[in-house]
Design a protein around this motif. Structure first.
Motif, PDB file in Angstrom:
ATOM      1  N   ILE A   3       6.111  -7.669  -4.160  1.00 65.53           N
ATOM      2  CA  ILE A   3       6.237  -6.680  -3.120  1.00 65.53           C
ATOM      3  C   ILE A   3       5.590  -5.596  -3.539  1.00 65.53           C
ATOM      4  CG2 ILE A   3       7.320  -5.539  -1.103  1.00 65.53           C
ATOM      5  CD1 ILE A   3       9.211  -7.987  -1.204  1.00 65.53           C
ATOM      6  N   ALA A   4       6.221  -5.018  -4.612  1.00 63.52           N
ATOM      7  CA  ALA A   4       5.726  -3.418  -4.975  1.00 63.52           C
ATOM      8  C   ALA A   4       4.586  -3.601  -5.573  1.00 63.52           C
ATOM      9  CB  ALA A   4       6.780  -3.206  -6.291  1.00 63.52           C
ATOM     10  N   ALA A   5       3.814  -4.696  -6.127  1.00 70.21           N
ATOM     11  CA  ALA A   5       2.590  -4.796  -6.681  1.00 70.21           C
ATOM     12  C   ALA A   5       1.670  -4.873  -5.530  1.00 70.21           C
ATOM     13  CB  ALA A   5       2.406  -5.950  -7.439  1.00 70.21           C
ATOM     14  N   THR A   6       1.833  -5.444  -4.436  1.00 74.30           N
ATOM     15  CA  THR A   6       1.196  -5.520  -3.125  1.00 74.30           C
ATOM     16  C   THR A   6       1.147  -4.208  -2.662  1.00 74.30           C
ATOM     17  OG1 THR A   6       1.859  -7.665  -2.669  1.00 74.30           O
ATOM     18  CG2 THR A   6       1.032  -6.600  -0.778  1.00 74.30           C
ATOM     19  N   ALA A   7       2.089  -3.389  -2.556  1.00 73.07           N
ATOM     20  CA  ALA A   7       2.087  -2.141  -2.233  1.00 73.07           C
ATOM     21  C   ALA A   7       1.305  -1.095  -2.888  1.00 73.07           C
ATOM     22  CB  ALA A   7       3.849  -1.535  -1.954  1.00 73.07           C
ATOM     23  N   LEU A   8       1.309  -1.470  -4.098  1.00 75.29           N
ATOM     24  CA  LEU A   8       0.603  -0.306  -5.230  1.00 75.29           C
ATOM     25  C   LEU A   8      -1.106  -0.888  -4.745  1.00 75.29           C
ATOM     26  CD1 LEU A   8       2.555  -0.500  -8.390  1.00 75.29           C
ATOM     27  CD2 LEU A   8       1.998   1.297  -6.955  1.00 75.29           C
ATOM     28  N   GLY A   9      -1.241  -2.047  -4.733  1.00 72.91           N
ATOM     29  CA  GLY A   9      -2.694  -2.317  -4.475  1.00 72.91           C
ATOM     30  C   GLY A   9      -3.342  -1.834  -3.302  1.00 72.91           C
ATOM     31  N   TYR A  10      -2.597  -2.153  -2.196  1.00 69.81           N
ATOM     32  CA  TYR A  10      -2.884  -1.710  -1.015  1.00 69.81           C
ATOM     33  C   TYR A  10      -2.895  -0.051  -0.865  1.00 69.81           C
ATOM     34  CZ  TYR A  10      -3.529  -5.786   2.128  1.00 69.81           C
ATOM     35  OH  TYR A  10      -3.843  -6.762   2.666  1.00 69.81           O
ATOM     36  N   GLY A  11      -1.959   0.623  -1.304  1.00 73.55           N
ATOM     37  CA  GLY A  11      -1.785   1.946  -1.395  1.00 73.55           C
ATOM     38  C   GLY A  11      -3.171   2.615  -2.158  1.00 73.55           C
ATOM     39  N   ALA A  12      -3.843   2.059  -3.172  1.00 72.06           N
ATOM     40  CA  ALA A  12      -4.827   2.504  -3.790  1.00 72.06           C
ATOM     41  C   ALA A  12      -6.118   2.301  -3.143  1.00 72.06           C
ATOM     42  CB  ALA A  12      -4.987   1.871  -5.300  1.00 72.06           C
ATOM     43  N   ALA A  48       5.701 -16.579 -13.140  1.00 76.75           N
ATOM     44  CA  ALA A  48       6.256 -15.376 -13.655  1.00 76.75           C
ATOM     45  C   ALA A  48       7.721 -15.484 -13.399  1.00 76.75           C
ATOM     46  CB  ALA A  48       5.587 -14.287 -12.829  1.00 76.75           C
ATOM     47  N   LEU A  49       8.282 -15.967 -12.262  1.00 75.16           N
ATOM     48  CA  LEU A  49       9.659 -16.131 -11.770  1.00 75.16           C
ATOM     49  C   LEU A  49      10.309 -16.924 -13.012  1.00 75.16           C
ATOM     50  CD1 LEU A  49      10.226 -16.226  -8.194  1.00 75.16           C
ATOM     51  CD2 LEU A  49      10.778 -14.214  -9.772  1.00 75.16           C
ATOM     52  N   VAL A  50       9.843 -18.036 -13.174  1.00 80.89           N
ATOM     53  CA  VAL A  50      10.221 -19.119 -14.346  1.00 80.89           C
ATOM     54  C   VAL A  50      10.322 -18.486 -15.450  1.00 80.89           C
ATOM     55  CG1 VAL A  50       9.644 -21.396 -15.386  1.00 80.89           C
ATOM     56  CG2 VAL A  50       9.489 -21.059 -12.753  1.00 80.89           C
ATOM     57  N   PHE A 101      -0.594  -5.762 -12.351  1.00 79.70           N
ATOM     58  CA  PHE A 101       0.953  -5.415 -12.162  1.00 79.70           C
ATOM     59  C   PHE A 101       1.786  -6.545 -11.657  1.00 79.70           C
ATOM     60  CE2 PHE A 101      -1.109  -1.193 -12.216  1.00 79.70           C
ATOM     61  CZ  PHE A 101      -0.245  -0.469 -13.322  1.00 79.70           C
ATOM     62  N   ASN A 102       1.183  -7.434 -11.005  1.00 80.17           N
ATOM     63  CA  ASN A 102       1.957  -8.553 -10.310  1.00 80.17           C
ATOM     64  C   ASN A 102       3.066  -9.207 -11.330  1.00 80.17           C
ATOM     65  OD1 ASN A 102       2.149  -9.436  -7.601  1.00 80.17           O
ATOM     66  ND2 ASN A 102       1.724 -11.495  -8.261  1.00 80.17           N
ATOM     67  N   ILE A 103       2.719  -9.777 -12.402  1.00 78.25           N
ATOM     68  CA  ILE A 103       3.444 -10.291 -13.515  1.00 78.25           C
ATOM     69  C   ILE A 103       4.269  -9.550 -13.820  1.00 78.25           C
ATOM     70  CG2 ILE A 103       3.339 -11.843 -15.470  1.00 78.25           C
ATOM     71  CD1 ILE A 103       0.648 -13.510 -14.725  1.00 78.25           C
ATOM     72  N   PRO A 104       4.123  -8.567 -14.682  1.00 84.28           N
ATOM     73  CA  PRO A 104       4.958  -7.493 -15.095  1.00 84.28           C
ATOM     74  C   PRO A 104       6.029  -7.264 -13.901  1.00 84.28           C
ATOM     75  CG  PRO A 104       2.926  -6.743 -15.787  1.00 84.28           C
ATOM     76  CD  PRO A 104       2.633  -7.878 -14.756  1.00 84.28           C
ATOM     77  N   LEU A 105       5.734  -6.902 -13.033  1.00 83.69           N
ATOM     78  CA  LEU A 105       6.773  -6.420 -11.883  1.00 83.69           C
ATOM     79  C   LEU A 105       7.732  -7.371 -11.677  1.00 83.69           C
ATOM     80  CD1 LEU A 105       4.564  -3.783  -9.995  1.00 83.69           C
ATOM     81  CD2 LEU A 105       6.439  -3.368 -11.207  1.00 83.69           C
ATOM     82  N   ILE A 106       7.120  -8.792 -11.397  1.00 84.92           N
ATOM     83  CA  ILE A 106       7.789 -10.007 -11.180  1.00 84.92           C
ATOM     84  C   ILE A 106       9.002 -10.376 -12.063  1.00 84.92           C
ATOM     85  CG2 ILE A 106       7.994 -12.516 -10.665  1.00 84.92           C
ATOM     86  CD1 ILE A 106       5.009 -12.036  -9.184  1.00 84.92           C
ATOM     87  N   LEU A 158     -11.192  -2.455  -1.852  1.00 86.51           N
ATOM     88  CA  LEU A 158     -10.705  -3.962  -1.811  1.00 86.51           C
ATOM     89  C   LEU A 158     -10.269  -4.471  -3.148  1.00 86.51           C
ATOM     90  CD1 LEU A 158      -9.221  -6.131  -0.413  1.00 86.51           C
ATOM     91  CD2 LEU A 158     -11.492  -6.944  -0.089  1.00 86.51           C
ATOM     92  N   LEU A 159     -11.596  -4.309  -3.918  1.00 92.06           N
ATOM     93  CA  LEU A 159     -11.645  -4.762  -5.473  1.00 92.06           C
ATOM     94  C   LEU A 159     -10.611  -3.879  -6.208  1.00 92.06           C
ATOM     95  CD1 LEU A 159     -15.369  -5.275  -6.112  1.00 92.06           C
ATOM     96  CD2 LEU A 159     -13.640  -7.123  -5.708  1.00 92.06           C
ATOM     97  N   THR A 160     -10.670  -2.550  -6.103  1.00 93.21           N
ATOM     98  CA  THR A 160      -9.445  -1.990  -6.736  1.00 93.21           C
ATOM     99  C   THR A 160      -8.173  -2.201  -6.298  1.00 93.21           C
ATOM    100  OG1 THR A 160     -11.046   0.135  -6.725  1.00 93.21           O
ATOM    101  CG2 THR A 160      -8.656   0.386  -7.236  1.00 93.21           C
ATOM    102  N   GLY A 161      -7.857  -2.473  -5.157  1.00 93.90           N
ATOM    103  CA  GLY A 161      -6.588  -3.024  -4.654  1.00 93.90           C
ATOM    104  C   GLY A 161      -6.055  -4.467  -5.372  1.00 93.90           C
ATOM    105  N   LEU A 162      -7.088  -5.130  -5.457  1.00 90.04           N
ATOM    106  CA  LEU A 162      -6.903  -6.487  -5.792  1.00 90.04           C
ATOM    107  C   LEU A 162      -6.673  -6.401  -7.431  1.00 90.04           C
ATOM    108  CD1 LEU A 162      -9.407  -8.410  -3.878  1.00 90.04           C
ATOM    109  CD2 LEU A 162      -6.838  -8.536  -3.621  1.00 90.04           C
ATOM    110  N   LEU A 163      -7.303  -5.522  -8.051  1.00 94.09           N
ATOM    111  CA  LEU A 163      -7.308  -5.446  -9.577  1.00 94.09           C
ATOM    112  C   LEU A 163      -5.916  -5.015 -10.090  1.00 94.09           C
ATOM    113  CD1 LEU A 163      -8.589  -5.797 -12.373  1.00 94.09           C
ATOM    114  CD2 LEU A 163      -9.467  -3.279 -12.137  1.00 94.09           C
ATOM    115  N   ILE A 164      -5.407  -3.854  -9.006  1.00 96.50           N
ATOM    116  CA  ILE A 164      -4.014  -3.439  -9.262  1.00 96.50           C
ATOM    117  C   ILE A 164      -2.957  -4.474  -9.043  1.00 96.50           C
ATOM    118  CG2 ILE A 164      -2.299  -1.620  -8.359  1.00 96.50           C
ATOM    119  CD1 ILE A 164      -4.795   0.158  -8.176  1.00 96.50           C
ATOM    120  N   LYS A 165      -3.132  -5.141  -8.125  1.00 95.41           N
ATOM    121  CA  LYS A 165      -2.090  -6.472  -7.670  1.00 95.41           C
ATOM    122  C   LYS A 165      -2.120  -7.239  -8.879  1.00 95.41           C
ATOM    123  CE  LYS A 165       0.330  -9.331  -5.357  1.00 95.41           C
ATOM    124  NZ  LYS A 165       1.370  -9.165  -4.988  1.00 95.41           N
TER     125      LYS A 165
END
Length: 533
Positions: free
Chosen positions: A423-432, A266-268, A409-414, A399-406
Motif C-alpha cells: 500500500i505504501a509503495a502504491t501511495a509513493l508511486g501515485y504521489g510522485a 515478497a511475503l513468502v 520500493f514494492n518488494i523492500p517495503l513488503i 505514469l512511468l515515474t509512478g510505476l518505476l517507484i512502485k
C-alpha cells in the motif's frame, strides 16, 4: 448545451453508475461462494485482462464519438460512416490479436504464484475470449454517441453487467452445489462470464442498430460530400485523442499488476506462509480495492464535469476563468473524496464485515488502503486537466515515474511491512505521478495553488471534526452493537455516517464553503429536503 445533449449525458452517466454499482455488490455473494482462494484466482486473470481491454478500447468510444460529431456538424455524414465500417474491421482484428496474446501468454503470467500454475492458466484463458468481442462493441458505442444517442451505450453497459453477474453467480453456484465442481471450475466460469456479458451487450447494440438504421441512412442523403479525408488521417486523429484515456485507464491495473508479479513472493520471503500470502493478495487487490474505488468513482465523476470548462478557458486564453475552473475542480475533488476516504478508514471493520464477513487482516488492510483513494482520484483529475490544457504527453512521464517507484520500493517495503508495504509503495508511486502533473499544470497554465491550499486546510479541519464526531458515535454504538455481525454492522455504518455527514455538511453550510463549490445547486437541494439554514 442542447437539452438533447444534457439528457444524453445524464443517461450515459446513469448507466455507468448503475453498471459500477452492480460491479461492486456482486462481490458479496461471490466471495461467500468461492472464498479467498477463489477471489485471488479471479484477480490473477482480471488484472491482465483489464490492462489488455483498456489498451484495446479505452478512449475509443469517446474518440470515435468526437470524430463523428465533428463531421456530422459539418453535414459530412459519410465520413463518419466510412470510419464506422472500417473501424469495425480494425477493432475486430485488434480484439482477436489481443485474445491470442493473452491466451498464449497465460503460462508466463501464471509463474511465481502460490496457487498451481495450471489453475491460473485456465482462468486467464477463460477470460481472454471476451477480448474478441469488447473492442468491436466499443466501436458501435462510439458511433451511437457521436450521433448524440447515449441510450444504446447506457443500456448495453447495464445489460452487459446484469448478464455477466448473473452468469458469474448462477454458474459458480451450480458448479459448486450441483455439478460437484471445485473452486477452480467455479472461478473459470466466473471469468468466462465476461465473454457472455459482452455477447449480451452486443445483442442490445445490434437491436438499436436495426431500429435506428433507417434514420441514420436518411442523414447520408443530406451529405455534402465536400470533405475527402483518408482512413490514415482518420485513425491518426482518433489515436491522438484516445491515447491519454488509455494511459489513465490502465494506470490502476498496472499498479495492481506489479503487485501480482511481486507481492506473494515478497511475503513468502518475509516469512509468511504461501497460503496466507495468497489470501493477503486477494484481500488487497480484490476485496479492499473494490471498496476503496467507491469514493474515487463518485468524486472523480463530479470533478471531471468541470474539465470541459477548463479546456474552454485555456483555448480562449481566459487566465482568470482557467484559474477559477481549476480551483473548483480541485476543491470539489477534495471536498468529496477526503471525508469519504476518512469515513471508510474509520468504519473499515463493519464495511468489511458487510461485504465479506469479519476478518482481522481485511479490516487492517482496508483501514490503511482507504486514504489512498484520495491519490487515485487526484491522479485521474490532474491527468484530465493536462489533456484540457493540451499537455497530455506529460501523463506518460508521470505514469512511468509512478510505476518505476512502485516497482522499485514494492518488494523492500513488503518485506519490511508486509501488506502495508505494498500500500505504501502504491501511495509513493501515485504521489510522485501527481506531483509531476501538478508541476506541469502550474508551468503551462500559470495556475497558483494558494486558494486551493487554504481551502484544503479548511476541508481537512472539517474532515477532522467530522471524524471526531463519527469516532465518538462509533465508539458509543460499539458498546451495544458488534461490527462482526452483518446486520449490526449495517446499523453502525448508517448511524455513524449520518452523524459524520451531518457535522461535515453543517460546517460547510455555516462557513459557506459548500456555496463556493456548488453555488445555487445547494439552495435547490435544501429546498427539496425542506431544510432551513
Amino acid at each position: 448545451m442542447s437539452s438533447k445533449l444534457i439528457r444524453g449525458t445524464f443517461i450515459l452517466t446513469l448507466g455507468t453508475m448503475i453498471s459500477k454499482m452492480l460491479g461492486l455488490f456482486y462481490v458479496i455473494p461471490f466471495t461467500r461462494l468461492v472464498g479467498l482462494d477463489g477471489t485471488a484466482l479471479y484477480q490473477y486473470s482480471y488484472i491482465p485482462y483489464t490492462i489488455f481491454i483498456s489498451i484495446a478500447t479505452a478512449g475509443i468510444p469517446l474518440a470515435v464519438s468526437k470524430f463523428i460529431a465533428k463531421y456530422n456538424a459539418l453535414e459530412e455524414y459519410a465520413v463518419g460512416r466510412r470510419l464506422f465500417k472500417s473501424g469495425l474491421v480494425v477493432m475486430l482484428c485488434t480484439g482477436i490479436l489481443s485474445f491470442l496474446i493473452l491466451y498464449f501468454s497465460a503460462p508466463l503470467l501464471a509463474q511465481g504464484k502460490t496457487q498451481p500454475a495450471e489453475d491460473i492458466i485456465s482462468v486467464i484463458r477463460a477470460v481472454s475470449f471476451a477480448l474478441i468481442v469488447v473492442p468491436f462493441m466499443s466501436m458501435i458505442r462510439g458511433f451511437f454517441q457521436g450521433h448524440q444517442s447515449m441510450g444504446p451505450s447506457a443500456v448495453s453497459q447495464v445489460v452487459e453487467q446484469v448478464v455477466r453477474i448473473t452468469f458469474v453467480l448462477v454458474g459458480a453456484y451450480i458448479i459448486l452445489e450441483f455439478m460437484g465442481g471445485d473452486t477452480v471450475d467455479a472461478v473459470r466460469a466466473a471469468t468466462f462470464a465476461a465473454f457472455i456479458g459482452a455477447i449480451g451487450s452486443l445483442f442490445v447494440l445490434a437491436w438499436y442498430w436495426i431500429k435506428r438504421k433507417p434514420g441514420l441512412d436518411k442523414l447520408l442523403e443530406q451529405d455534402k460530400g465536400t470533405v475527402n479525408i483518408s482512413l490514415k488521417e482518420m485513425y491518426k486523429e482518433i489515436l491522438i485523442y484516445a491515447a491519454p484515456f488509455v494511459l489513465v485507464g490502465i494506470a490502476n491495473p498496472l499498479f495492481q499488476f506489479i503487485d501480482q508479479l511481486t507481492f506473494e513472493n515478497a511475503l513468502v520471503q518475509a516469512g509468511v506462509k504461501a497460503k496466507d500470502a495468497g489470501d493477503a493478495f486477494s484481500i488487497l487487490n480484490f476485496q479492499s480495492h473494490k471498496l476503496v474505488i467507491i469514493p474515487v468513482s463518485l468524486a472523480t465523476a463530479f470533478s471531471l464535469t468541470l474539465v470541459p470548462s477548463v479546456t474552454k478557458a485555456f483555448v480562449e486564453g481566459d487566465r482568470k476563468g482557467l484559474n477559477f475552473q481549476l480551483n473548483q475542480t480541485f476543491q470539489v475533488l477534495l471536498f468529496l473524496t477526503l471525508p469519504a476516504a476518512a469515513g471508510l478508514a474509520l468504519l473499515a471493520e463493519p464495511f468489511y464485515t458487510v461485504f465479506y464477513g469479519p476478518m482481522e487482516l481485511g479490516t487492517e488492510v482496508l483501514k490503511m488502503y482507504a486514504p489512498v483513494a484520495i491519490l487515485f482520484a487526484l491522479f485521474s483529475v490532474t491527468a484530465a486537466i493536462l489533456q484540457g490544457i493540451n499537455e497530455q504527453k506529460w501523463t506518460i512521464l508521470s505514469l512511468l515515474t509512478g510505476l518505476l517507484i512502485k516497482l522499485t520500493f514494492n518488494i523492500p517495503l513488503i518485506k519490511a511491512f508486509e501488506t502495508d508495504g505494498a500500500i505504501a509503495a502504491t501511495a509513493l508511486g501515485y504521489g510522485a505521478a501527481i506531483m509531476i502533473n501538478l508541476i506541469i499544470i502550474k508551468k503551462y497554465s500559470g495556475y497558483r495553488f494558494r486558494l486551493v491550499l487554504r481551502r484544503s486546510l479548511l476541508i481537512v479541519i472539517f474532515g477532522a471534526l467530522m471524524l471526531a464526531a463519527s469516532a465518538v458515535t462509533y465508539r458509543l454504538l460499539s458498546n451495544y452493537l458488534s461490527p462482526e455481525v452483518e446486520w449490526q454492522s449495517l446499523i453502525l455504518i448508517a448511524v455513524t455516517a449520518l452523524v459524520g455527514g451531518a457535522v461535515y455538511f453543517y460546517l460547510s453550510i455555516k462557513t459557506r464553503l459548500i456555496y463556493f463549490l456548488f453555488g445555487d445547486k445547494v439552495d435547490r437541494l435544501l429546498g427539496k429536503l425542506r431544510i432551513r439554514v
